[in-house]
Design an enzyme around this catalytic site. Structure first.
Site, short mmCIF file in Angstrom:
data_model
loop_
_atom_site.label_atom_id
_atom_site.label_comp_id
_atom_site.label_asym_id
_atom_site.label_seq_id
_atom_site.Cartn_x
_atom_site.Cartn_y
_atom_site.Cartn_z
NE ARG A 183 26.53 102.98 46.77
CZ ARG A 183 25.99 102.64 45.62
NH1 ARG A 183 25.73 103.56 44.70
NH2 ARG A 183 25.66 101.39 45.37
CG ASP A 259 19.90 97.36 37.54
OD1 ASP A 259 19.21 97.54 36.53
OD2 ASP A 259 21.13 97.57 37.57
P1 AMP Z 1 25.34 100.05 36.86
O1 AMP Z 1 25.04 100.28 35.40
O2 AMP Z 1 26.60 100.74 37.35
O3 AMP Z 1 24.19 100.30 37.74
O4 AMP Z 1 25.74 98.49 36.99
C1 AMP Z 1 24.93 97.44 36.53
C2 AMP Z 1 25.42 96.15 37.09
O5 AMP Z 1 26.78 95.90 36.71
C3 AMP Z 1 25.39 96.05 38.61
O6 AMP Z 1 25.06 94.74 38.95
C4 AMP Z 1 26.81 96.39 39.00
O7 AMP Z 1 27.16 95.85 40.24
C5 AMP Z 1 27.60 95.74 37.87
N1 AMP Z 1 28.89 96.38 37.64
C6 AMP Z 1 29.12 97.59 37.08
N2 AMP Z 1 30.45 97.84 37.04
C7 AMP Z 1 31.08 96.78 37.60
C8 AMP Z 1 32.44 96.44 37.86
N3 AMP Z 1 33.44 97.25 37.54
N4 AMP Z 1 32.68 95.26 38.45
C9 AMP Z 1 31.69 94.43 38.77
N5 AMP Z 1 30.39 94.68 38.55
C10 AMP Z 1 30.08 95.84 37.98
MG MG Z 2 23.50 100.02 39.37
#
Ligand code: AMP
Ligand code: MG
Length: 492
Positions: A183, A259
């Site tokens: 991205r 976030d």
């Molecule tokens: P999101 O809900 O996708 O915005 O993710 C929230 C947080 O969880 C962020 O800090 C992401 O980097 C982390 N996160 C989500 N999925 C994963 C994954 N498969 N491995 C590591 N971190 C994750």
């Molecule tokens: Mg996120």
């Protein structure tokens, strides 16, 4: 496993890496290497964006690009990092989060300005917490396509340059395969980055970050009496415009945690998003959102709540709380004005009259009470004339009487409008194609069988969603019955 750099891979000669964000130092990010994936392959490349960035289409087709954009090799001069941030998730302080599966390769100077390039799904970082650092094919196709769909719609967003895959297995609710989305954005800084340094009392770093954002992205704030309040106001303004754009097109983000809010007012982190099919203002697209916090009609207020969190995080840099509150105030007028302007354009009204507010409200009400397909209604409305019987539009409504009353109100308003101007405005304001869940789903099912043509067809349509694209009408049709059964949640 670290990438083996047998010979350094370079970007095309005209492009050099700068590592501006990494340059902020170890309080802001951790230097690391992506984790390679076995036998990567291309799923899709965005030739148009490659050209815009000056990377060139031919280079994007190279083996070097495939290796770099899967995280298997590091390009010469790139200094990959993962950044730390925190955030409020579903209304609660969640503490430290960070790039758990995103790795910033650095930024390049392009004809379109300095652009950061980030891999999503390229392996573990110090912020992965319980996660595996990976992204699966399904969610990566959704993010890749929706980024470009939003851009095609003229909505501020992070972009997607490429999508690569590997047969490496990734465990989710079921076993899936891995993918990496590359991205791009001028910056991936989120509200949560500011919250992180504020909540951990690292006020010097908070100031460094705010200065970095002002100097690079909001230079006009520097000349204001209180640059940090000016920053908050400028971010609020961009966010207000973003919310107006989302609401007007019927986009639900699904996880508006702080976030996932871009400091540049970009749509960021495509997870359980959805474009509305039938118009239901209370629609919740994220199956993990049991309270409906992020329902479609709550998005503008949630954005304001998130801006309030940003304001709170910036307080240590301001003289008093009143400055922050005053900086947030314009949101309350900019958002409704921006939404009204977008809705007027959708209705084909080049100039405003005071009665438009009522017409817009009654349109929303009528669509909701008849659960009319949102995208199809607006596109068909482009062909509505006061003189015609307007069957194609009327057919969408079961309550014909209410429709007739509305059509009369609209026709009276149209008497003041030049028909040519109106048609032109409407066809550029009402897309024929949006990334409905079932369209993504069909492309995903084929991709699982290694047929990536569906992804690429959708990319072509969604990049130019206001064009007719003869022969592709089925992509602009009503969702099939099975579409309501598609469940999209946070886990991806
Ligand atoms: P999101 O809900 O996708 O915005 O993710 C929230 C947080 O969880 C962020 O800090 C992401 O980097 C982390 N996160 C989500 N999925 C994963 C994954 N498969 N491995 C590591 N971190 C994750
Ligand atoms: Mg996120």
């Amino acid at each position: 496993m670290n990438p083996v750099i047998d010979k350094p891979l370079a970007l095309p000669e005209n492009l050099k890496w700068a590592n501006r964000f990494a340059g902020l130092g170890p309080d802001f990010s951790t230097v690391l290497q992506p984790s390679p994936l076995p036998s990567p392959y291309w799923i899709s490349r965005n030739a148009g964006l490659a050209r815009e960035l000056g990377l060139g289409e031919a280079w994007l087709e190279s083996q070097a690009a495939l290796e770099i954009f899967t995280g298997n090799k590091i390009a010469e001069g790139s200094e990959p990092v993962a950044s730390v941030y925190s955030g409020h998730q579903f209304g609660q302080w969640a503490g430290q989060l960070g790039d758990g599966r995103a790795i910033l390769l650095g930024d390049i100077q392009t004809p379109a300005g300095d652009i950061e390039i980030q891999l999503k799904g390229a392996g573990l970082t110090p912020y992965s917490r319980m996660g595996d650092g990976r992204a699966v094919l399904r969610s990566s196709i959704r993010e890749y396509l929706c980024s470009e769909a939003m851009h095609g719609l003229g909505i501020a967003t992070t972009r997607a340059l490429s999508l690569t895959g590997s047969d490496a297995k990734v465990r989710r609710e079921e076993i899936e395969t891995a993918a990496v989305v590359t991205r791009t954005a001028p910056s991936f800084i989120r509200f949560g980055h500011f919250e992180h340094f504020s909540y951990t009392d690292q006020h010097a770093q908070l100031k460094t970050l705010a200065d970095y954002v002002i100097d690079n992205f909001y230079p006009a704030c520097r000349d204001k009496a209180q640059p940090y309040a000016a920053l908050l106001e400028a971010v609020s303004e961009r966010t207000a415009h973003l919310m107006a754009a989302w609401q007007a097109v019927g986009f639900c983000h699904g996880v508006m945690n702080t976030d996932n809010m871009s400091i540049l007012g970009l749509t960021i982190d495509y997870g359980p998003f959805q474009f509305l099919d039938a118009f239901d203002p209370t629609h919740v697209c994220n199956h993990s959102d049991t309270q409906g916090r992020y329902a479609y009609n709550k998005q503008p207020n949630i954005a304001y709540w998130n801006l309030f969190c940003l304001g709170q995080a910036l307080l240590p840099l301001m003289d008093n709380q009143e400055q922050a509150l005053a900086a947030l105030e314009p949101y309350k007028t900019i958002f409704p004005a921006a939404l009204e302007a977008r809705m007027r354009a959708k209705l084909g009204l080049p100039d405003a009259v005071p009665e438009d507010k009522v017409l817009i409200e009654s349109t929303f009400k009528l669509l909701a009470s008849n659960k009319v397909d949102y995208t199809i209604f607006w596109r068909r409305l482009c062909g509505f004339t006061p003189q015609s019987g307007h069957e194609p539009v009327r057919d969408l409504f079961f309550d014909r009487e209410s429709f007739n009353a509305w059509a009369l109100q609209y026709s009276e308003r149209l008497a003041q409008v030049d028909p040519g101007l109106r048609a032109d405005l409407m066809l550029k304001s009402n897309p024929k194609f949006v990334l409905r869940n079932h369209l993504g789903e069909q492309a995903i099912r084929a991709a699982k069988l290694k047929d990536f043509s569906g992804v690429n067809t959708l990319l072509t349509l969604l990049k130019a969603p206001f064009d007719e694209h003869p022969g592709h009408d089925s992509f602009a049709d009503f969702p099939p019955d099975w579409a309501t059964g598609i469940e999209i949640s946070c886990s991806s």
